[in-house]
Motif scaffolding. Structure first.
Motif, PDB file in Angstrom:
ATOM      1  N   ALA A  37       0.835  -1.203   0.000  1.00 18.94           N
ATOM      2  CA  ALA A  37       0.000   0.000   0.000  1.00 18.94           C
ATOM      3  C   ALA A  37       0.873   1.257   0.000  1.00 18.94           C
ATOM      4  N   GLU A  38       1.982   1.249   0.744  1.00 19.84           N
ATOM      5  CA  GLU A  38       2.880   2.408   0.750  1.00 19.84           C
ATOM      6  C   GLU A  38       3.509   2.616  -0.622  1.00 19.84           C
ATOM      7  N   ILE A  39       3.887   1.517  -1.277  1.00 17.57           N
ATOM      8  CA  ILE A  39       4.469   1.633  -2.616  1.00 17.57           C
ATOM      9  C   ILE A  39       3.430   2.134  -3.610  1.00 17.57           C
ATOM     10  N   ALA A  40       2.209   1.635  -3.503  1.00 17.61           N
ATOM     11  CA  ALA A  40       1.152   2.091  -4.410  1.00 17.61           C
ATOM     12  C   ALA A  40       0.918   3.595  -4.248  1.00 17.61           C
ATOM     13  N   GLY A  41       0.953   4.088  -3.019  1.00 12.45           N
ATOM     14  CA  GLY A  41       0.811   5.521  -2.803  1.00 12.45           C
ATOM     15  C   GLY A  41       1.942   6.310  -3.430  1.00 12.45           C
ATOM     16  N   PHE A  42       3.148   5.762  -3.363  1.00 12.55           N
ATOM     17  CA  PHE A  42       4.295   6.413  -3.994  1.00 12.55           C
ATOM     18  C   PHE A  42       4.114   6.469  -5.508  1.00 12.55           C
ATOM     19  N   VAL A  43       3.723   5.350  -6.118  1.00 15.99           N
ATOM     20  CA  VAL A  43       3.546   5.301  -7.571  1.00 15.99           C
ATOM     21  C   VAL A  43       2.468   6.277  -8.012  1.00 15.99           C
ATOM     22  N   GLU A  44       1.376   6.335  -7.276  1.00 13.70           N
ATOM     23  CA  GLU A  44       0.294   7.264  -7.615  1.00 13.70           C
ATOM     24  C   GLU A  44       0.794   8.711  -7.581  1.00 13.70           C
ATOM     25  N   THR A  45       1.698   9.016  -6.652  1.00 12.30           N
ATOM     26  CA  THR A  45       2.205  10.375  -6.505  1.00 12.30           C
ATOM     27  C   THR A  45       3.177  10.760  -7.604  1.00 12.30           C
ATOM     28  N   VAL A  46       4.073   9.855  -7.983  1.00 12.68           N
ATOM     29  CA  VAL A  46       5.123  10.231  -8.941  1.00 12.68           C
ATOM     30  C   VAL A  46       4.718   9.991 -10.394  1.00 12.68           C
ATOM     31  N   SER A  47       3.729   9.142 -10.646  1.00 10.28           N
ATOM     32  CA  SER A  47       3.422   8.773 -12.028  1.00 10.28           C
ATOM     33  C   SER A  47       3.001   9.942 -12.914  1.00 10.28           C
ATOM     34  N   PRO A  48       2.395  11.026 -12.389  1.00 12.82           N
ATOM     35  CA  PRO A  48       2.134  12.167 -13.278  1.00 12.82           C
ATOM     36  C   PRO A  48       3.401  12.905 -13.707  1.00 12.82           C
ATOM     37  N   HIS A  49       4.519  12.627 -13.048  1.00 12.23           N
ATOM     38  CA  HIS A  49       5.755  13.363 -13.300  1.00 12.23           C
ATOM     39  C   HIS A  49       6.770  12.583 -14.133  1.00 12.23           C
ATOM     40  N   VAL A  50       6.717  11.262 -14.085  1.00 11.42           N
ATOM     41  CA  VAL A  50       7.744  10.449 -14.734  1.00 11.42           C
ATOM     42  C   VAL A  50       7.128   9.098 -15.097  1.00 11.42           C
ATOM     43  N   PRO A  51       7.471   8.538 -16.265  1.00 19.77           N
ATOM     44  CA  PRO A  51       7.004   7.184 -16.564  1.00 19.77           C
ATOM     45  C   PRO A  51       7.551   6.189 -15.540  1.00 19.77           C
ATOM     46  N   VAL A  52       6.666   5.385 -14.970  1.00 20.30           N
ATOM     47  CA  VAL A  52       7.047   4.442 -13.929  1.00 20.30           C
ATOM     48  C   VAL A  52       7.010   3.024 -14.488  1.00 20.30           C
ATOM     49  N   ARG A  53       8.040   2.267 -14.206  1.00 27.84           N
ATOM     50  CA  ARG A  53       8.079   0.837 -14.524  1.00 27.84           C
ATOM     51  C   ARG A  53       8.183   0.081 -13.199  1.00 27.84           C
ATOM     52  N   ILE A  54       7.292  -0.870 -12.997  1.00 27.50           N
ATOM     53  CA  ILE A  54       7.300  -1.636 -11.764  1.00 27.50           C
ATOM     54  C   ILE A  54       7.908  -3.007 -12.046  1.00 27.50           C
ATOM     55  N   ALA A  55       8.943  -3.336 -11.291  1.00 21.69           N
ATOM     56  CA  ALA A  55       9.639  -4.611 -11.462  1.00 21.69           C
ATOM     57  C   ALA A  55       8.819  -5.712 -10.804  1.00 21.69           C
ATOM     58  N   ILE A  56       8.275  -6.588 -11.624  1.00 20.34           N
ATOM     59  CA  ILE A  56       7.387  -7.652 -11.165  1.00 20.34           C
ATOM     60  C   ILE A  56       8.151  -8.962 -11.180  1.00 20.34           C
ATOM     61  N   GLY A  57       8.263  -9.595 -10.003  1.00 21.56           N
ATOM     62  CA  GLY A  57       9.067 -10.810  -9.902  1.00 21.56           C
ATOM     63  C   GLY A  57       8.296 -12.099 -10.015  1.00 21.56           C
ATOM     64  N   SER A  58       6.953 -12.046 -10.097  1.00 16.95           N
ATOM     65  CA  SER A  58       6.163 -13.275 -10.197  1.00 16.95           C
ATOM     66  C   SER A  58       4.778 -12.945 -10.727  1.00 16.95           C
ATOM     67  N   ASP A  59       4.065 -13.975 -11.200  1.00 11.51           N
ATOM     68  CA  ASP A  59       2.702 -13.771 -11.681  1.00 11.51           C
ATOM     69  C   ASP A  59       1.786 -13.321 -10.548  1.00 11.51           C
ATOM     70  N   ALA A  60       1.984 -13.874  -9.349  1.00  7.95           N
ATOM     71  CA  ALA A  60       1.152 -13.481  -8.213  1.00  7.95           C
ATOM     72  C   ALA A  60       1.388 -12.012  -7.855  1.00  7.95           C
ATOM     73  N   ALA A  61       2.643 -11.581  -7.993  1.00  7.30           N
ATOM     74  CA  ALA A  61       2.938 -10.171  -7.709  1.00  7.30           C
ATOM     75  C   ALA A  61       2.262  -9.261  -8.722  1.00  7.30           C
ATOM     76  N   ALA A  62       2.214  -9.702  -9.982  1.00  4.37           N
ATOM     77  CA  ALA A  62       1.534  -8.916 -11.007  1.00  4.37           C
ATOM     78  C   ALA A  62       0.053  -8.772 -10.682  1.00  4.37           C
ATOM     79  N   THR A  63      -0.569  -9.859 -10.248  1.00  6.52           N
ATOM     80  CA  THR A  63      -1.981  -9.814  -9.878  1.00  6.52           C
ATOM     81  C   THR A  63      -2.213  -8.842  -8.731  1.00  6.52           C
ATOM     82  N   ALA A  64      -1.302  -8.852  -7.751  1.00  2.28           N
ATOM     83  CA  ALA A  64      -1.428  -7.937  -6.612  1.00  2.28           C
ATOM     84  C   ALA A  64      -1.259  -6.488  -7.053  1.00  2.28           C
ATOM     85  N   ALA A  65      -0.326  -6.238  -7.967  1.00  2.00           N
ATOM     86  CA  ALA A  65      -0.128  -4.870  -8.466  1.00  2.00           C
ATOM     87  C   ALA A  65      -1.364  -4.380  -9.209  1.00  2.00           C
ATOM     88  N   GLU A  66      -1.972  -5.254  -9.984  1.00  2.00           N
ATOM     89  CA  GLU A  66      -3.191  -4.889 -10.700  1.00  2.00           C
ATOM     90  C   GLU A  66      -4.336  -4.616  -9.726  1.00  2.00           C
TER      91      GLU A  66
END
Length: 331
Positions: A37-66
């Motif tokens: 949740a803290e990381i999601a808040g960070f991404v929401e804050t910076v994404s209007p300023h810079v293209p963000v790429r999230i390093a996804i280490g597993s399929d389950a992590a991708a589902t959680a990010a979505e």
């Protein structure tokens, strides 16, 4: 060495910002969802300023990010990764003869303390995803252990870079030679150590940061029970001796972990990216004054404070979990 070799400062324009995403529950002591949740808040804050790429280490992590809606704010990129601390496992991008080159240094789990599958392949994978030429190096170096001002000065700590758990066959002269050859720096300033209780062995990004050419920011102890007080004073004294502009902000003070022990909390673990600075907050009384101090040294950027307590429990904060990709020089 290349004729023109520069380590860009962190306030240089960014083409992208990579962000780590947790996918190993055992590393988070039951706080995985709160850290996400803290990381999601960070991404929401910076994404209007810079293209963000999230390093996804597993399929389950991708589902959680979505599930956090991050696929609508950032690119979710599958790359090998164990922990989330991309500042250390990712590449360090330099300008070499006018083009970007990714230095992919060796990584050994912060001196063998935290070795996880995937972390040794992360730097190469990010460089390949960004289509940036790379040079691979057997020299162990973590991005959080160095700070450059873009004009040839570099800050680091003896506690980390001269630690025998990194490059045991190399002395200070050898390490300085490699830093000059790989990063194009001219002057290397050594601090004795970083913060106490830091599993990185004293990374500079918790201790002192460049905020402009020849301008260093460090922290003053906060409160009568600040567990970092002695080290913070040593850091400030050494920075004063370098002979640069020096500013300070208050440290967080006493911040305890789930086990009741002191943590290496630092307001200096902020991220500088296009038009914005994001400072970690830990709910301490020093937070407001620290933000005002950052606003004073970054008058042309918006300064935002976001909660980072659960990331700290996992071993780092916003600077640790990000890997910047500098813009091309022709953009």
């Amino acid at each position: 060495m290349a004729e023109d070799l520069t380590l860009p400062p962190e306030w240089a324009p960014h083409a992208a910002l990579w962000v780590g995403w947790p996918h190993l529950p055992e590393e988070w002591g039951g706080a995985l969802d709160k850290a996400r949740a803290e990381i999601a808040g960070f991404v929401e804050t910076v994404s209007p300023h810079v293209p963000v790429r999230i390093a996804i280490g597993s399929d389950a992590a991708a589902t959680a990010a979505e599930a956090h809606g991050l696929d609508k704010l950032a690119d979710l990129v599958q790359v090998p990764t164990g922990d989330i601390w991309l500042r250390d496992t990712g590449p360090i991008v330099v300008y070499e003869d006018g083009r970007r080159v990714a230095r992919t240094f060796a990584f050994n789990g912060w001196g063998g303390k935290f070795e996880m599958p995937g972390d040794k392949e992360t730097a190469v994978a990010i460089a390949e995803a960004e289509l940036i030429p790379q040079t691979r190096d057997a020299f162990v170096l973590e991005g959080g252990s160095i700070e450059g001002d873009g004009l040839g000065d570099l800050l680091t700590t003896r506690e980390c870079l001269l630690n025998p758990n990194r490059n045991p066959s190399l002395g200070q002269i050898d390490i300085e030679k490699r830093l000059r050859e790989r990063l194009g720096v001219a002057r290397i300033h050594w601090l004795p150590q970083g913060l106490a209780h830091d599993h990185t062995d004293g990374h500079i990004d918790n201790a002192a940061r460049y905020v402009g050419p020849g301008h260093i920011l460090c922290q003053d102890p906060f409160g009568t029970d600040d567990p970092q007080a002695e080290r913070l004073q040593q850091i400030k004294t050494r920075c004063e001796a370098i002979g640069v502009d020096l500013s300070t902000i208050p440290a967080p003070g006493r911040v305890l972990g789930p086990d009741g022990g002191p943590l290496p909390a630092s307001h200096l673990n902020f991220v500088i990216t296009n038009g914005i600075v994001v400072m970690p907050g830990f709910g301490t009384p020093s937070q407001s004054a620290a933000r005002e101090g950052l606003e004073a040294v970054f008058p042309d950027r918006r300064v935002v404070v976001l909660p980072s307590s659960f990331l700290l429990h996992g071993g780092g904060s916003f600077h640790c979990m990000t890997c910047p990709i500098p813009a091309s020089k022709d953009t």
